[in-house]
Design an enzyme around this catalytic site. Structure first.
Site, PDB file in Angstrom:
ATOM      1  N   ARG A 171      -4.137   9.564  20.477  1.00 38.98           N
ATOM      2  CA  ARG A 171      -4.456   8.179  20.821  1.00 38.98           C
ATOM      3  C   ARG A 171      -4.946   8.071  22.279  1.00 38.98           C
ATOM      4  O   ARG A 171      -4.594   7.142  23.002  1.00 38.98           O
ATOM      5  CB  ARG A 171      -3.233   7.272  20.638  1.00 38.98           C
ATOM      6  N   SER A 244      -0.111  -0.181  15.023  1.00 35.61           N
ATOM      7  CA  SER A 244       1.053   0.405  15.702  1.00 35.61           C
ATOM      8  C   SER A 244       1.111  -0.138  17.118  1.00 35.61           C
ATOM      9  O   SER A 244       0.123  -0.038  17.854  1.00 35.61           O
ATOM     10  CB  SER A 244       0.932   1.919  15.782  1.00 35.61           C
ATOM     11  N   GLU A 340       0.675   1.173  22.586  1.00 35.24           N
ATOM     12  CA  GLU A 340      -0.599   1.767  22.188  1.00 35.24           C
ATOM     13  C   GLU A 340      -1.787   0.858  22.514  1.00 35.24           C
ATOM     14  O   GLU A 340      -2.835   1.339  22.935  1.00 35.24           O
ATOM     15  CB  GLU A 340      -0.571   2.079  20.686  1.00 35.24           C
TER      16      GLU A 340
HETATM   17  N1  EPU Z   1       9.895   5.292  10.023  1.00 34.35           N
HETATM   18  C1  EPU Z   1      11.122   4.662   9.970  1.00 34.35           C
HETATM   19  N2  EPU Z   1      11.189   3.304  10.108  1.00 34.35           N
HETATM   20  C2  EPU Z   1      10.063   2.573  10.259  1.00 34.35           C
HETATM   21  C3  EPU Z   1       8.800   3.205  10.322  1.00 34.35           C
HETATM   22  C4  EPU Z   1       8.748   4.576  10.190  1.00 34.35           C
HETATM   23  O1  EPU Z   1      12.148   5.305   9.821  1.00 34.35           O
HETATM   24  O2  EPU Z   1      10.207   1.333  10.339  1.00 34.35           O
HETATM   25  C5  EPU Z   1       9.821   6.743   9.812  1.00 34.35           C
HETATM   26  C6  EPU Z   1       9.216   7.026   8.424  1.00 34.35           C
HETATM   27  O3  EPU Z   1      10.187   7.044   7.448  1.00 34.35           O
HETATM   28  C7  EPU Z   1       8.575   8.372   8.602  1.00 34.35           C
HETATM   29  C8  EPU Z   1       8.168   8.367  10.075  1.00 34.35           C
HETATM   30  O4  EPU Z   1       8.906   7.338  10.712  1.00 34.35           O
HETATM   31  O5  EPU Z   1       9.485   9.410   8.397  1.00 34.35           O
HETATM   32  C9  EPU Z   1       6.677   8.166  10.254  1.00 34.35           C
HETATM   33  O6  EPU Z   1       6.304   6.898   9.707  1.00 34.35           O
HETATM   34  P1  EPU Z   1       4.830   6.611   9.138  1.00 34.35           P
HETATM   35  O7  EPU Z   1       4.441   7.656   8.165  1.00 34.35           O
HETATM   36  O8  EPU Z   1       4.769   5.202   8.711  1.00 34.35           O
HETATM   37  O9  EPU Z   1       3.883   6.849  10.373  1.00 34.35           O
HETATM   38  P2  EPU Z   1       4.045   6.459  11.915  1.00 34.35           P
HETATM   39  O10 EPU Z   1       4.262   7.708  12.700  1.00 34.35           O
HETATM   40  O11 EPU Z   1       5.037   5.384  12.053  1.00 34.35           O
HETATM   41  C10 EPU Z   1       1.516   6.835  12.474  1.00 34.35           C
HETATM   42  C11 EPU Z   1       0.390   6.098  13.134  1.00 34.35           C
HETATM   43  C12 EPU Z   1      -0.203   5.047  12.192  1.00 34.35           C
HETATM   44  C13 EPU Z   1      -0.701   5.780  10.953  1.00 34.35           C
HETATM   45  C14 EPU Z   1       0.477   6.521  10.309  1.00 34.35           C
HETATM   46  C15 EPU Z   1       0.053   7.326   9.120  1.00 34.35           C
HETATM   47  C16 EPU Z   1       0.905   6.118  15.506  1.00 34.35           C
HETATM   48  C17 EPU Z   1       1.345   5.324  16.678  1.00 34.35           C
HETATM   49  N3  EPU Z   1       0.861   5.464  14.355  1.00 34.35           N
HETATM   50  O12 EPU Z   1       2.567   5.899  12.248  1.00 34.35           O
HETATM   51  O13 EPU Z   1      -1.328   4.498  12.838  1.00 34.35           O
HETATM   52  O14 EPU Z   1      -1.258   4.870  10.008  1.00 34.35           O
HETATM   53  O15 EPU Z   1       1.050   7.447  11.279  1.00 34.35           O
HETATM   54  O16 EPU Z   1      -0.628   8.477   9.546  1.00 34.35           O
HETATM   55  O17 EPU Z   1       0.593   7.292  15.650  1.00 34.35           O
HETATM   56  C18 EPU Z   1      -2.027   2.716  14.258  1.00 34.35           C
HETATM   57  O18 EPU Z   1      -2.225   3.551  15.127  1.00 34.35           O
HETATM   58  O19 EPU Z   1      -2.269   1.491  14.459  1.00 34.35           O
HETATM   59  C19 EPU Z   1      -1.453   3.125  12.974  1.00 34.35           C
HETATM   60  C20 EPU Z   1      -1.082   2.249  12.055  1.00 34.35           C
END
Ligand code: EPU
Length: 349
Positions: A171, A244, A340
C-alpha cells in the site's frame, strides 16, 4: 477559445461531499476538471497552480476529508483505454487515469486478457491504483504494472515511470512520499499470456469450490472475488466508507512471537525481510470495536478494518473514532496502527 486551447473547467467553492466515497462534507476553494494532459500542461504553463495548495482527486475512495480545503482540487477525468501491443509475453494495455478501476478490470477480462481479476470491484480510478499499490486476494497492482505517465505539477515536466521508479511497497509508492508533486495521467499493465489462476487466498479457492469450479477462467475468478467482496465489504454507493481504514501492521519477529504466544488465533503473515504482518481487522475486533459506533461513525460489523458513515458523519468524527481505535489496539496489543487513506484538511489525531 477553441477546445485545443481550453483550460480545465473551473468550479469555484466546490462541494466535495459527493466526490468522496465516505460522503464526508467539505468544500474546496476551486475544483478543476482535468480531461486531458494538454489541458493540465496549459494550466501549469499559465502559472495557475504556483504557490497555491492543491491535491489530486481520483475516485475519492481512499480519502478522508477532515475539513474544508483552502486550495485547488485537481479532479482527474482523463479517459480512454487501449491495447498498446500484443507479444509473446502478453498484452500491454493502457488506460487514462480517470477511468474507473473496476470497469477497466472487467474490460480486460472480457477481452480475454487475464491478470487483474483478483483486483475486481476495488473502488477508485486507474490513476489512483499505483499511488497506494492497491491489492487484494494475493495480488498487488505492482505484479502487473508496466509503467505510467505523470506530470510534475511544479515544472510541467512529463515523465515516464517504470516499476522501479515507483518504488512500490505494501500500500505504498513514491507518490505517497512526494504527495502533491505528480499527477498520473496514464497507466500501463502487462497482462501475461502464460497465466494461471491465483487462488492461493483461501476464500477465493473456497468460493470457486462452492461453485463447483476446479480450473477457473479469469472471468470466473473475477466473479468469485466480486461475490466475496459484496458479502464482506460495504458498497460505497449505499454506505459511505473508504475501504480498509488501517494498513495491516508490520512488526518485528520479537513482538510477533510474544503475540503468537498470548494470542494464537491472531493471523500472522511472515514477510521476506523477517518482519511479520498482522491482521489489523483481528486486532480491532479483539480490542472490542467490531460493530461499535462512536457518534455517526461505525466500525463495520462484517469487517472491522472498515469504518463506515452511519449518516451525517464529519471528518472530525472519523478522526476521533480512528484515534480511539489506535489507542485501544496499542494499549491491548502493543501494536501501532497506521491509517491507509489520505487525509486532507486535518490529521487523524
Ligand atoms: N479478521 C478478523 N476480524 C475482522 C476482519 C478480519 O478476525 O473483523 C481476520 C480474518 O478472519 C482473517 C484476517 O483477519 O483471518 C484477514 O482478513 P481479510 O481476509 O478480510 O483481509 P484483511 O487483511 O483484513 C486485506 C486488505 C483488503 C483486501 C483483503 C483481501 C489491507 C489493509 N486490506 O484485508 O483491502 O480486500 O485483504 O485480500 O491490506 C482495502 O485496502 O481497502 C481493502 C479492502
Amino acid at each position: 477559445m477553441s477546445s485545443a486551447e481550453a483550460l480545465p473547467e473551473c468550479v469555484p467553492d466546490a462541494d466535495l461531499s459527493a466526490l468522496n466515497t465516505f460522503r464526508l462534507p467539505a468544500r474546496a476553494s476551486i475544483l478543476l476538471r482535468i480531461r486531458s494532459e494538454d489541458e493540465l500542461l496549459r494550466l501549469i504553463a499559465v502559472g495557475h497552480l504556483k504557490g497555491r495548495p492543491h491535491f489530486v482527486l481520483g475516485g475519492g475512495s481512499n480519502l478522508v476529508l477532515a475539513g474544508d480545503f483552502d486550495g485547488i482540487v485537481l479532479k482527474v477525468e482523463i479517459d480512454g483505454r487501449r491495447l498498446v501491443t500484443e507479444g509473446e509475453a502478453g498484452w500491454l494495455v493502457e488506460a487514462g487515469a480517470g477511468e474507473a478501476w473496476h470497469d477497466f478490470v472487467r474490460w480486460t477480462v472480457a477481452q480475454g486478457w487475464p491478470g487483474l481479476e483478483n483486483l475486481s470491484l476495488i473502488p477508485g480510478t486507474v490513476g489512483a491504483a499505483p499511488i497506494q499499490n492497491i491489492g487484494a486476494y494475493g495480488v498487488e497492482m505492482a505484479d502487473r504494472f508496466a509503467g505510467l505517465d505523470a506530470v510534475d505539477l511544479e515544472t510541467g515536466e512529463r515523465r515516464v515511470f517504470s516499476a522501479e521508479d515507483c518504488r512500490f511497497g505494501y500500500r505504498d509508492s513514491v507518490f505517497k512520499h512526494e504527495a502533491g508533486r505528480w499527477l498520473v495521467t496514464r497507466v500501463r499493465f502487462l497482462l501475461p499470456r502464460a497465466w494461471a489462476p491465483d487462488v492461493r487466498y483461501g476464500e477465493v479457492g473456497a468460493e470457486l469450490a462452492a461453485r463447483g469450479i476446479e480450473l477457473p477462467t479469469a472471468l470466473q475468478v473475477s466473479d468469485a472475488v466480486i461475490a466475496i467482496r459484496r458479502r464482506k465489504l460495504p458498497d460505497p454507493a449505499e454506505i459511505g466508507n473508504a475501504g480498509s481504514f488501517f494498513k495491516n501492521p508490520l512488526v518485528d519477529a520479537g513482538l510477533a512471537g510474544q503475540l503468537r504466544a498470548a494470542h494464537p488465533a491472531l493471523p500472522q503473515y511472515p514477510q521476506a525481510d523477517g518482519r511479520v504482518k498482522l491482521a489489523a481487522g483481528w486486532l480491532i475486533e479483539h480490542a472490542g470495536w467490531k460493530g461499535r459506533d462512536l457518534g455517526a461513525v461505525g466500525c463495520y460489523e462484517r469487517q472491522a478494518l472498515v469504518l463506515v458513515n452511519r449518516g451525517g458523519a464529519r471528518g472530525e468524527d472519523v478522526c476521533r473514532m480512528a484515534g480511539r481505535i489506535c489507542d485501544d489496539v496499542r494499549a491491548r496489543f502493543g501494536v501501532a496502527l497506521e491509517p491507509e487513506p489520505v487525509f486532507i484538511g486535518g490529521n487523524p489525531r
